[in-house]
Design an enzyme around this catalytic site. Sequence first.
Site, PDB file in Angstrom:
ATOM      1  N   LYS A 119      10.389 -13.740  -1.755  1.00  0.00           N
ATOM      2  CA  LYS A 119      10.003 -13.705  -0.342  1.00  0.00           C
ATOM      3  C   LYS A 119      10.677 -14.840   0.422  1.00  0.00           C
ATOM      4  CE  LYS A 119       5.281 -11.867  -0.584  1.00  0.00           C
ATOM      5  NZ  LYS A 119       5.502 -10.666   0.232  1.00  0.00           N
ATOM      6  N   ASP A 160      -3.345 -13.440  -1.709  1.00  0.00           N
ATOM      7  CA  ASP A 160      -3.048 -12.108  -2.240  1.00  0.00           C
ATOM      8  C   ASP A 160      -4.064 -11.625  -3.292  1.00  0.00           C
ATOM      9  OD1 ASP A 160      -1.405  -9.988  -1.683  1.00  0.00           O
ATOM     10  OD2 ASP A 160       0.088 -10.478  -3.210  1.00  0.00           O
ATOM     11  N   GLU A 217       4.468  -5.453  -5.867  1.00  0.00           N
ATOM     12  CA  GLU A 217       3.791  -5.647  -7.163  1.00  0.00           C
ATOM     13  C   GLU A 217       2.332  -5.217  -7.137  1.00  0.00           C
ATOM     14  OE1 GLU A 217       3.904  -7.896  -4.897  1.00  0.00           O
ATOM     15  OE2 GLU A 217       1.815  -8.544  -4.890  1.00  0.00           O
ATOM     16  N   ARG A 256       0.830  -2.630  -5.857  1.00  0.00           N
ATOM     17  CA  ARG A 256       0.617  -1.225  -6.214  1.00  0.00           C
ATOM     18  C   ARG A 256       0.786  -1.021  -7.725  1.00  0.00           C
ATOM     19  NH1 ARG A 256       5.269   0.687  -2.216  1.00  0.00           N
ATOM     20  NH2 ARG A 256       4.510  -1.196  -1.199  1.00  0.00           N
TER      21      ARG A 256
HETATM   22  N1  BES Z   1       1.262  -9.246  -0.741  1.00  0.00           N
HETATM   23  C1  BES Z   1       2.251  -8.547  -0.036  1.00  0.00           C
HETATM   24  C2  BES Z   1       1.752  -7.931   1.266  1.00  0.00           C
HETATM   25  C3  BES Z   1       1.225  -8.843   2.350  1.00  0.00           C
HETATM   26  C4  BES Z   1       2.001  -9.113   3.461  1.00  0.00           C
HETATM   27  C5  BES Z   1      -0.057  -9.366   2.298  1.00  0.00           C
HETATM   28  C6  BES Z   1       1.508  -9.917   4.487  1.00  0.00           C
HETATM   29  C7  BES Z   1      -0.545 -10.167   3.313  1.00  0.00           C
HETATM   30  C8  BES Z   1       0.236 -10.444   4.409  1.00  0.00           C
HETATM   31  C9  BES Z   1       2.802  -7.413  -0.885  1.00  0.00           C
HETATM   32  O1  BES Z   1       2.800  -7.605  -2.251  1.00  0.00           O
HETATM   33  C10 BES Z   1       4.236  -7.206  -0.480  1.00  0.00           C
HETATM   34  O2  BES Z   1       4.986  -8.107  -0.611  1.00  0.00           O
HETATM   35  N2  BES Z   1       4.544  -6.014   0.014  1.00  0.00           N
HETATM   36  C11 BES Z   1       5.874  -5.717   0.445  1.00  0.00           C
HETATM   37  C12 BES Z   1       6.191  -4.304   0.043  1.00  0.00           C
HETATM   38  C13 BES Z   1       7.627  -3.902   0.244  1.00  0.00           C
HETATM   39  C14 BES Z   1       8.515  -4.678  -0.691  1.00  0.00           C
HETATM   40  C15 BES Z   1       7.760  -2.435  -0.004  1.00  0.00           C
HETATM   41  C16 BES Z   1       5.936  -5.867   1.969  1.00  0.00           C
HETATM   42  O3  BES Z   1       4.941  -5.514   2.631  1.00  0.00           O
HETATM   43  O4  BES Z   1       6.920  -6.370   2.470  1.00  0.00           O
HETATM   44 ZN    ZN Z   2       1.338  -8.962  -2.939  1.00  0.00          ZN
HETATM   45 ZN    ZN Z   3       4.537  -8.657  -2.938  1.00  0.00          ZN
END
Ligand code: BES
Ligand code: ZN
Ligand code: ZN
Length: 491
Positions: free
Chosen positions: A268, A279, A340, A342
């Site tokens: 990230k 998370d 991750e 899901r």
């Molecule tokens: N934990 C994140 C989602 C998240 C984003 C939680 C903002 C709280 C605030 C999740 O694991 C994630 O990174 N999702 C990705 C999915 C993508 C790679 C398809 C996302 O939302 O960017």
């Molecule tokens: Zn996450």
């Molecule tokens: Zn993630």
Amino acid sequence: MKNAFVPSLDPKKNSDVLILPIWEGGHEAASIEHAKSSLQSILSFGDFKGKQGETDFIYPSGERILLVGLGKKEKATSESLRRSYSAAVKQVLAKRLKSAHILLPFQSHLSREDILRGVVEGVFLSNYAYTRLKGESDHESSSSLLESVHWVGLGSADQSFVEKTETICSNVRFARELINGNADEITPAYLAHTAKALSQVSSKIEVSVFDRKWLEQQKMGLILAVNRGSDLDPFMIQASYKGNPGSQDHIVLVGKGITYDTGGLSLKPTDNMLLMKCDMAGGATVLAAVRAAALLGLKVNVTALVPTTENSIGPKSYKLGDVYRSYSGKTVEVNNTDAEGRLILADALAYAAAHLHPTCMIDLATLTGNIVMALGEEFSGLFSNSDALADDLMKASHKTSELLWRMPLYGEYRDSLKSDIADMTNIGGKEAGAIKAALFLQEFIGSGTSWAHLDIAGPAYSSKPKHYSPTRSTGYGVRLLIDFLEARQGR
Ligand code: BES
Ligand code: ZN
Ligand code: ZN
């Protein structure tokens, strides 16, 4: 906090402040005999308008009174009361007052329950500050909360409502504390330990913590894959409360327990990572719900299931483009290691469907940034294969004002999860990411189980304080789940 109940207001009351509600237009919402005339002359100046959330301290004849505006009488809702009383409590905390007498507005179109719910939740939810990580010199701030409340004029049914609400709000607090904690402290093992301790809170909670060896024996290939970059062991946590042993009804609550999400090799960007101690909010919330259900003695059978691991980065990290086998047997091509949540939920949902005999499953997860783009910080997205279950959750949401918005579980988008080398991939392109994440989960719930997925990435963690919710962890979802469970009693 200590609750005391007094039948009427004693002019010689022994607390630091009296909270007195005023409707918009300057009409008293509760009566106060001993200071009636001085209050009327103060209100007659018209400086205090009684607008919702307006507050002012007044000091008629040596008494400290906090006026709190409730807004227009005919427009009052339990949420407007929650907000007004939280504004009052914030003023009380700012002056570091320790005890308060509280008057409630009783003449309104609202039901007594709606009034009580609004006032009492407003008071308890805003009497909170996360101070565990403050240094010694700031320790005083940890003790700047209200310590006792004297509720004026409540009958015995109202009193038990106050006590019930306090139990619920103390579990909101339980979730907030876990979610706000350092990711270095609130590890998968810490969550497992916290869950184990629930059996001491109530002998009716039974906890099993399954370790890496078990995950390997069960062939839970997705949670094990996500865990590979971390030097901390993963766990599957199961906490069950059987409050209705004669019934087959069994609600399984699955909560995402990623204790820190770096994104893995799909690392990230810094700004996004900054929030990722949150998370495991889904996991904390479902544990809090089971804890509260047991403490309240609800007549329901409910299990919290929390797959937990870090999503870290290291030489053993799971790899983009590789295929991993899930507990259900389906294989998944991982095209983004940041998707991750899901993956770990897939193993948990498939396990729950196969072994826990659920009549319904509800998962809570900070699953996608995409849902925050769509609905913002206040709503979570509700996806469900059952209109009845979705309606029950919406009903609970209306009562607690934890906002939910139903999203389409639109099957045609499932094609975007197709893989040419595995049964599916874990991402499906940029658009409608929250819907595709929900469709991914749906592949693992088996047939015939009613299921709802709450993507709580928006409301779980707040960038600013909002009324009775502090910045950072809000504890979103605990009250919602309890209200849902309460309505389901006796099935
Ligand atoms: N934990 C994140 C989602 C998240 C984003 C939680 C903002 C709280 C605030 C999740 O694991 C994630 O990174 N999702 C990705 C999915 C993508 C790679 C398809 C996302 O939302 O960017
Ligand atoms: Zn996450
Ligand atoms: Zn993630």
